[in-house]
Design a protein around this motif. Structure first.
Motif, mmCIF file in Angstrom:
data_model
loop_
_atom_site.group_PDB
_atom_site.id
_atom_site.type_symbol
_atom_site.label_atom_id
_atom_site.label_comp_id
_atom_site.label_asym_id
_atom_site.label_seq_id
_atom_site.Cartn_x
_atom_site.Cartn_y
_atom_site.Cartn_z
ATOM 1 N N LEU A 112 4.181 -29.039 -32.873
ATOM 2 C CA LEU A 112 4.106 -27.732 -33.537
ATOM 3 C C LEU A 112 3.112 -26.791 -32.861
ATOM 4 O O LEU A 112 2.760 -25.756 -33.421
ATOM 5 C CB LEU A 112 3.715 -27.919 -35.007
ATOM 6 C CG LEU A 112 4.702 -28.717 -35.855
ATOM 7 C CD1 LEU A 112 4.145 -28.917 -37.262
ATOM 8 C CD2 LEU A 112 6.066 -28.031 -35.915
ATOM 9 N N TYR A 161 7.581 -22.044 -24.878
ATOM 10 C CA TYR A 161 7.097 -23.207 -25.623
ATOM 11 C C TYR A 161 6.371 -24.123 -24.637
ATOM 12 O O TYR A 161 6.934 -24.493 -23.598
ATOM 13 C CB TYR A 161 8.254 -23.951 -26.283
ATOM 14 C CG TYR A 161 7.802 -25.221 -26.972
ATOM 15 C CD1 TYR A 161 7.282 -25.181 -28.258
ATOM 16 C CD2 TYR A 161 7.840 -26.441 -26.316
ATOM 17 C CE1 TYR A 161 6.829 -26.333 -28.881
ATOM 18 C CE2 TYR A 161 7.394 -27.597 -26.934
ATOM 19 C CZ TYR A 161 6.883 -27.541 -28.215
ATOM 20 O OH TYR A 161 6.424 -28.675 -28.818
ATOM 21 N N THR A 178 10.208 -34.663 -43.141
ATOM 22 C CA THR A 178 9.227 -33.751 -43.718
ATOM 23 C C THR A 178 9.132 -33.965 -45.221
ATOM 24 O O THR A 178 10.037 -34.509 -45.851
ATOM 25 C CB THR A 178 9.580 -32.276 -43.452
ATOM 26 O OG1 THR A 178 10.764 -31.933 -44.195
ATOM 27 C CG2 THR A 178 9.817 -32.017 -41.972
ATOM 28 N N LEU A 192 14.529 -27.881 -35.197
ATOM 29 C CA LEU A 192 13.224 -27.612 -35.800
ATOM 30 C C LEU A 192 12.657 -26.266 -35.351
ATOM 31 O O LEU A 192 12.161 -25.480 -36.165
ATOM 32 C CB LEU A 192 12.249 -28.726 -35.439
ATOM 33 C CG LEU A 192 10.802 -28.547 -35.906
ATOM 34 C CD1 LEU A 192 10.709 -28.541 -37.430
ATOM 35 C CD2 LEU A 192 9.902 -29.636 -35.315
ATOM 36 N N HIS A 193 12.724 -25.989 -34.075
ATOM 37 C CA HIS A 193 12.198 -24.733 -33.528
ATOM 38 C C HIS A 193 13.300 -23.685 -33.458
ATOM 39 O O HIS A 193 14.471 -24.018 -33.261
ATOM 40 C CB HIS A 193 11.618 -24.961 -32.136
ATOM 41 C CG HIS A 193 10.478 -25.933 -32.111
ATOM 42 N ND1 HIS A 193 10.678 -27.295 -32.039
ATOM 43 C CD2 HIS A 193 9.136 -25.732 -32.157
ATOM 44 C CE1 HIS A 193 9.498 -27.904 -32.037
ATOM 45 N NE2 HIS A 193 8.555 -26.988 -32.114
ATOM 46 N N GLU A 203 8.576 -19.470 -35.951
ATOM 47 C CA GLU A 203 8.735 -20.401 -34.830
ATOM 48 C C GLU A 203 9.475 -21.677 -35.209
ATOM 49 O O GLU A 203 10.028 -22.351 -34.337
ATOM 50 C CB GLU A 203 7.369 -20.746 -34.252
ATOM 51 C CG GLU A 203 6.653 -19.532 -33.671
ATOM 52 C CD GLU A 203 5.290 -19.860 -33.116
ATOM 53 O OE1 GLU A 203 4.715 -20.906 -33.491
ATOM 54 O OE2 GLU A 203 4.786 -19.072 -32.293
ATOM 55 N N THR A 204 9.474 -22.062 -36.464
ATOM 56 C CA THR A 204 10.175 -23.257 -36.910
ATOM 57 C C THR A 204 10.885 -22.969 -38.228
ATOM 58 O O THR A 204 10.665 -21.921 -38.851
ATOM 59 C CB THR A 204 9.212 -24.447 -37.132
ATOM 60 O OG1 THR A 204 8.446 -24.229 -38.329
ATOM 61 C CG2 THR A 204 8.284 -24.632 -35.943
ATOM 62 N N VAL A 268 11.886 -22.461 -26.612
ATOM 63 C CA VAL A 268 11.884 -23.607 -27.519
ATOM 64 C C VAL A 268 12.147 -24.852 -26.674
ATOM 65 O O VAL A 268 12.584 -24.748 -25.527
ATOM 66 C CB VAL A 268 12.978 -23.468 -28.607
ATOM 67 C CG1 VAL A 268 12.693 -22.281 -29.527
ATOM 68 C CG2 VAL A 268 14.360 -23.345 -27.968
#
Length: 331
Positions: A112, A161, A178, A192-193, A203-204, A268
């Protein structure tokens, strides 16, 4: 650095509740504290998740690898079972940071991490849509672009990224588990991104208060024959100018399966699906490897300062594939 509140969460549930109310999650702190010191991030509160046992530890099983989000980078990089089963994963972690940082940084925090774009990290530049939504992009407005993305950018942002671990995860179908106020979910790592689009600040797909608890991957034959190659300005733990995580499964002299994840070149974590398709069913030769490298960057959209990454990235892909072939004894 501005004043902020600090709390240590005794459980994942407590951590998600505190984070949902605006606190930022902190584990190793190797990115967050750095950004707080330079004024890029100014959270009103931090919630420390270190010590939550459910988030620690990992297992290497016959069919799946599972890593708790609090597992340290150094612990995984040095594990002989990881080295034997998935060398690219160990190599990506080894090449990501200094020993001091690897001993502190966690896998969950690593995936992250924020961009290293100099305009994002220097508050003297007002133009940064990622840091200050709607302000513009200094890189796209005539700035230096040698560190920026040539894949997956937008008219609002071309920030890159920066991670290394993520390239192995996106190439090998990893998932992240999660937990948040809405419960638990499993997210394909490739989703995810999010690319910058018109809103680089996002960003996510994580929701407020949602915390990564585990990273897992299916064990496949291509993992054993894998390699992570990283080209950078200096050998001592610089971020990638271009990198590739690759894995190959052969059927005789024919490629049965191949995985290619690209780093240092995209907004990403980036999987080179078309390059993989160009190799499946073909012999793995220097010619086919170089062609895969060219295919991987066929849709690149560089700016003047980042155009060098097309050839460099293609060479890195080809080099990683030939390194895997060498590891297999040239078969």
């Amino acid at each position: 650095m501005r004043s902020f509140t600090y709390s240590r969460a005794p459980s994942i549930g407590a951590a998600t509740e505190i984070a949902a109310n605006g606190a930022h999650v902190i584990a190793g702190g190797t990115t967050l504290i750095d950004l707080m010191k330079i004024g890029v991030m100014q959270p009103e509160g931090l919630v420390d998740i270190n010590g939550i046992g459910e988030l620690e530890g990992y297992t290497i099983e016959a069919d799946r690898m599972r890593f708790g989000a609090l597992t340290k980078m150094s612990t995984v990089a040095d594990d002989q079972d990881v080295v034997d089963a998935f060398p690219a994963l160990s190599e990506a972690l080894w090449k990501a940071a200094s020993p001091q940082l690897r001993n502190m940084a966690t896998l969950g925090g690593n995936i992250l991490q924020r961009t290293r774009c100099p305009y994002f990290r220097d508050t003297a530049f007002a133009q940064c849509n990622k840091r200050n939504p709607g302000s513009g992009c200094a890189a796209l407005d005539g700035g230096e672009t040698n560190l920026h993305a040539i894949l997956g950018g937008s008219e609002a942002c071309v920030a890159m990224y920066p991670g290394d671990l993520a390239q192995t995860l996106v190439a090998f179908d990893a998932e992240v588990s999660t937990r948040g106020p809405g419960g638990t979910r499993i997210i394909p790592f490739a989703k995810l991104h999010v690319r910058p689009g018109d809103d680089p600040h996002t960003e996510t797909i994580l929701e407020p208060g949602e915390i990564v608890t585990e990273i897992s991957l299916p064990v496949i034959p291509a993992m054993k024959n894998s390699y992570y190659l990283k080209a950078r300005d200096r050998e001592s733990y610089a971020f990638a100018s271009a990198s590739a995580a690759v894995g190959v499964e052969m059927d005789g002299n024919i490629v049965r399966d191949v995985r290619i994840g690209l780093g240092g070149v995209a907004s990403v974590p980036w999987r080179a699906n078309e390059a993989e398709d160009s190799l499946r069913g073909q012999p793995l030769t220097e010619e086919s490897a170089r062609n895969a490298g060219r295919v991987a960057f066929a849709d690149a959209e560089p700016l003047e300062g980042s155009s060098y990454k097309i050839q460099l990235g293609a060479d890195v892909v080809a080099g990683a594939l030939m390194a895997v072939k060498s590891r297999m004894g040239g078969k």
